[in-house]
Design an enzyme around this catalytic site. Sequence first.
Site, short mmCIF file in Angstrom:
data_model
loop_
_atom_site.label_atom_id
_atom_site.label_comp_id
_atom_site.label_asym_id
_atom_site.label_seq_id
_atom_site.Cartn_x
_atom_site.Cartn_y
_atom_site.Cartn_z
N HIS A 72 0.83 -1.21 0.00
CA HIS A 72 0.00 0.00 0.00
C HIS A 72 0.86 1.26 0.00
O HIS A 72 1.93 1.32 0.61
CB HIS A 72 -1.00 0.00 1.17
N ASP A 189 6.21 1.74 6.97
CA ASP A 189 4.94 1.04 6.74
C ASP A 189 4.11 1.94 5.82
O ASP A 189 3.57 2.95 6.26
CB ASP A 189 4.25 0.81 8.08
N GLU A 223 -5.09 1.55 2.79
CA GLU A 223 -4.93 0.45 3.73
C GLU A 223 -4.97 0.92 5.17
O GLU A 223 -5.52 0.24 6.05
CB GLU A 223 -3.61 -0.28 3.45
N HIS A 324 4.28 2.44 13.50
CA HIS A 324 3.40 3.61 13.57
C HIS A 324 3.98 4.72 14.47
O HIS A 324 3.26 5.58 14.95
CB HIS A 324 1.98 3.25 14.01
#
Length: 387
Positions: A72, A189, A223, A324
């Site tokens: 993504h 990410d 996503e 994150h």
Amino acid sequence: MTRLKIDVDYLTRQLRELLAIDSPTGYTDTIVRHVAEELERLGLEPELTRRGAIRAVLRGGRREGARAIVTHLDTLGAQVKFIKENGRLELVPIGHWSARFAEGARTTIYTEKGSYRGTILSLKASGHTFNDDVDTHPIGWQHIELRIDALCWNRAETQALGIDVGDFVAIDPQPEFLDNGFIVSRHLDDKAGVAIALATLEALLRHEVTLPVDTHWLFTIAEEVGVGAASIVTPEIASMVTIDNGTTAPGQNSTEFGVTIAMADQAGPFDYHLTKKLVDLCREEDIRFQKDVFRYYRSDSASAIEAGHDVRTALIAFGIDASHGYERIHIHALRSVAELATAYVASPVEIKRDIEEVSDIEGFTEQPTEAAEQPKRVRHLPPRAGT
């Protein structure tokens, strides 16, 4: 097959370029254009959905029973919730991440009239004013604000700049590529996953590998808010492997080296047969790997299954520390995941009936049910009663 040599310089260069492009969910047009142009440069013909998810097909020996590699393009971010009386901005997060990691971040605010720079700060940011309250102030999105680097000290002045509720806020990645192989940045990410997918594709084309079936390279754009691959999977795709992060934290089995093969996430177990195939390929190709289960994690695969797509799914991950947040990975994991991805898409198709969406019982898969053979020698017998 022998695992392909991955061009690590190409992989790293792609990651640098991806990190330089802001792409919070909902503000992904620029990165979509970038990736589509790179796919065209590699010789593919990317197709875009209305909103910008990308599909590019590398042709193989057969169209039906195709495989897919999915990553993504979107990242975490924020939006303007409210313009405060002091001219600063209240925010709401895009995606699930803590305000703890937002404090101190440098940002870009995207408005209809252009962009502005700013910093996310605690409501009690001045140590010389608030003293110990700086340390005891609560954590949460309602306890931070965005200070704009412009001449605006009240709501009217901020509005005059063209800043409005709903404007997108991108968080600076602040990447560092260290000589020892570690990479530290926000938004690894899943920009590291996108770089892996592109490096995998580049290696297959450079080595002129003939694939047994078509392989679809899918790049999704939502996503982080749970949409993922829900709308981009086509009926001919029988199996889909997601490339994303695997969290290295206490209680997890992931590491920042080798491939982490996810056995399950919060959406449930991944496909038994596809996951076993990936494990077997790691063993055959001497690729370092470990297995893990994630309790608070979902990926593009989950959204595809929930949307009703009958595809086998698996997740291969690069270990990431502080997911994150300020994330850290190692180039060893990125290369390892790319090596496994090349081995997978070039490997023979073993479940022939997957060509058809629906068929009879003939050729249906089997999972082992017999008892395992016990070791003949038992070294640690329990003590006898009374001894």
